[in-house]
Design a protein around this motif. Structure first.
Motif, PDB file in Angstrom:
ATOM      1  N   GLU A  11       1.106  40.814  -3.707  1.00 57.40           N
ATOM      2  CA  GLU A  11       1.202  40.888  -2.023  1.00 57.40           C
ATOM      3  C   GLU A  11       1.628  40.143  -1.022  1.00 57.40           C
ATOM      4  O   GLU A  11       1.958  40.561   0.367  1.00 57.40           O
ATOM      5  N   ARG A  12       2.161  39.265  -1.838  1.00 57.51           N
ATOM      6  CA  ARG A  12       2.663  38.323  -0.327  1.00 57.51           C
ATOM      7  C   ARG A  12       4.043  37.590  -1.017  1.00 57.51           C
ATOM      8  O   ARG A  12       3.934  37.170  -1.987  1.00 57.51           O
ATOM      9  N   ARG A  13       5.313  37.530  -0.417  1.00 54.60           N
ATOM     10  CA  ARG A  13       6.511  36.355  -0.699  1.00 54.60           C
ATOM     11  C   ARG A  13       5.864  34.645  -0.089  1.00 54.60           C
ATOM     12  O   ARG A  13       6.697  34.570   0.440  1.00 54.60           O
ATOM     13  N   ALA A  48      -1.690  46.102   2.910  1.00 54.64           N
ATOM     14  CA  ALA A  48      -3.153  44.742   4.020  1.00 54.64           C
ATOM     15  C   ALA A  48      -4.063  44.846   2.598  1.00 54.64           C
ATOM     16  O   ALA A  48      -3.758  45.429   1.587  1.00 54.64           O
ATOM     17  N   HIS A  49      -4.689  43.663   3.131  1.00 50.80           N
ATOM     18  CA  HIS A  49      -6.301  43.256   1.958  1.00 50.80           C
ATOM     19  C   HIS A  49      -6.804  42.664   2.895  1.00 50.80           C
ATOM     20  O   HIS A  49      -6.583  41.567   3.986  1.00 50.80           O
ATOM     21  N   ARG A  50      -7.994  41.867   2.523  1.00 51.22           N
ATOM     22  CA  ARG A  50      -8.799  40.743   2.234  1.00 51.22           C
ATOM     23  C   ARG A  50      -9.111  40.543   1.470  1.00 51.22           C
ATOM     24  O   ARG A  50      -9.471  40.701   0.563  1.00 51.22           O
ATOM     25  N   HIS A  51      -9.499  39.124   1.603  1.00 46.44           N
ATOM     26  CA  HIS A  51     -10.501  37.824   0.934  1.00 46.44           C
ATOM     27  C   HIS A  51     -11.030  37.569   1.735  1.00 46.44           C
ATOM     28  O   HIS A  51     -11.024  37.153   2.935  1.00 46.44           O
ATOM     29  N   SER A  52     -12.357  36.577   0.385  1.00 41.74           N
ATOM     30  CA  SER A  52     -13.171  35.672   1.299  1.00 41.74           C
ATOM     31  C   SER A  52     -12.403  33.974   1.804  1.00 41.74           C
ATOM     32  O   SER A  52     -12.951  33.404   3.112  1.00 41.74           O
ATOM     33  N   PHE A  94      -9.324  42.423   7.656  1.00 42.39           N
ATOM     34  CA  PHE A  94      -8.082  43.430   6.639  1.00 42.39           C
ATOM     35  C   PHE A  94      -7.013  42.909   7.342  1.00 42.39           C
ATOM     36  O   PHE A  94      -7.259  42.053   8.520  1.00 42.39           O
ATOM     37  N   HIS A  95      -6.162  42.276   6.535  1.00 43.23           N
ATOM     38  CA  HIS A  95      -4.232  41.824   7.348  1.00 43.23           C
ATOM     39  C   HIS A  95      -3.510  42.467   6.543  1.00 43.23           C
ATOM     40  O   HIS A  95      -3.645  42.232   5.603  1.00 43.23           O
ATOM     41  N   GLY A  96      -2.166  42.606   7.146  1.00 41.75           N
ATOM     42  CA  GLY A  96      -0.672  43.242   6.568  1.00 41.75           C
ATOM     43  C   GLY A  96      -0.078  42.362   7.436  1.00 41.75           C
ATOM     44  O   GLY A  96      -0.080  41.810   8.878  1.00 41.75           O
TER      45      GLY A  96
HETATM   46 FE   FE2 Z   1      -4.440  37.496   2.591  1.00 37.44          FE
END
Ligand code: FE2
Ligand code: GTQ
Length: 363
Positions: free
Chosen positions: A79-81, A115-119, A156-158
């Motif tokens: 997902e992220r570096r 894009a993904h989302r999380h609590s 959601f965010h990317g």
């Molecule tokens: Fe995130």
């Protein structure tokens, strides 16, 4: 039904020892632990954090992030570096403190973090550079030096970088807190980001980013997290400068002499911008020293500009632009500004204030 075995009253010391041993074996067999063997660790007189005060220097963080940019692709799954600071008192855990995640994230030219989302609640704070847009629930938000960008839980965010230069920034999240409380949820979004447009101001800023002006269309319902996605450096800087000016004119406005500070807030409630994270910017005038203070809960600081000395439980360390500092619970902190010194700070204070566990003591 099995009969409960009541041990006979021991008649001598050996019997007592044997009976006691049997008692502790019983505890262990049935998943029990008595308070009396654990009291000191469980209920210390004052907090005894496992996390230690620690400083990561930007001069070490940035080159490794850039190297990761050469070697490690960013994409779905990982997902992220993002490279987290790991507190030496919490070995093997990617945690700055028991509640706070702090990471340097790096995005090269034309790269996209899907894009993904999380609590978990998240923010980005930009030490340097620009050219990345974070798209929060479909709203493209530009990232520039000194800005605080919010990604409240479950939005959601990317991120994407349409520019020819790489960009790195600091991420702050409540990952350790959410992990410890088993409250984490996660969903993948679409593979890229929904809107690749590159506006100077996000829709959220156009609607919410006017001091003291609330859109009447949104007066019915307060939101737990801030609806404003970006807090721009020009506003933060102006607010800090004005506090010091007003103080120099002999009026109240600063936190302590030579020390201006602002907190990023949710315009619907006036409370912290995020439910679990406090975010602030501090400005300490050259030559000033903040009063030594200890607080429950933990925090992470990043030097935004200037240089100085931070004293953590009495140990003094020089800090310069970009350095990241972990402050565990009840650690005594004092900061001396060598030059004019700007520092970003985040903490878990909103959680502990609501739970009536917040304490502060000036030495
Ligand atoms: Fe995130
Ligand atoms: O940018 O969405 O540092 O989800 C850790 C988890 C950044 C992000 C982190 C994340 C992100």
């Amino acid at each position: 039904m099995t009969q409960t075995q009541i041990p006979p009253k021991p008649s001598d010391e050996a019997e007592a020892g044997a009976a006691e041993k049997e008692l502790y074996e019983g505890f262990s067999r049935f998943g029990l632990i008595p308070l009396w063997t654990e009291r000191e660790g469980l209920m210390p007189m004052t907090p005894e954090p496992q996390a230690v005060p620690h400083i990561w220097h930007w001069g070490d963080l940035y080159p490794l992030a850039a190297r990761a940019g050469d070697l490690v692709p960013v994409g779905r799954g990982g997902e992220r570096r993002a490279i987290a600071v790991s507190n030496p008192g919490l070995p093997g855990l990617p945690y700055a403190t028991p509640t706070l995640w702090a990471a340097i994230q790096y995005l090269g030219p034309n790269e996209v973090a899907p894009a993904h989302r999380h609590s978990q609640n998240a923010f980005r704070f930009v030490l340097e550079g620009e050219g990345v847009w974070t798209v929060v629930d479909g709203d493209p938000v530009a990232m520039r030096r000194g800005d605080l960008l919010l990604t409240p839980g479950w939005q959601f965010h990317g991120h994407h970088n349409p520019h020819p230069r790489p960009m790195a920034w600091l991420d702050g999240l409540d990952i350790p807190f959410v992990s410890a409380t088993d409250t984490g949820f996660f969903e993948f979004g679409e593979d890229g980001v929904s809107d690749r447009s590159t506006p100077h101001r996000s829709r959220s800023e156009r609607v919410w980013g006017h001091p003291g002006l609330r859109p009447v269309s949104a007066t019915e319902q307060d939101t737990p997290n801030s609806p404003l996605a970006a807090y721009r450096w020009e506003h933060t800087d102006a607010a800090l400068a004005a506090q010091l000016e007003v103080a120099a004119e002999g009026h109240p406005g600063v936190l302590e002499p030579g020390h201006a500070a602002v907190r990023f807030t949710n315009p619907t409630t006036g409370s912290d911008a995020l439910t679990t994270l406090r975010t602030e910017m501090h400005r300490i005038a050259a030559g000033q020293r903040t009063a030594p203070v200890r607080e429950t809960g933990s925090s992470v600081w990043q030097v935004f500009d200037g240089s100085g000395v931070i004293s953590l439980n009495g140990t003094r360390t020089d800090v310069v632009r970009g350095d990241v500092i972990a402050v565990p619970s009840w650690c005594e902190v004092s900061i001396e500004a060598g030059t004019d010194l700007d520092l970003f700070r985040f903490s878990d204070a909103p959680v502990f204030e609501r739970l009536n566990l917040a304490r502060r003591e000036y030495s």
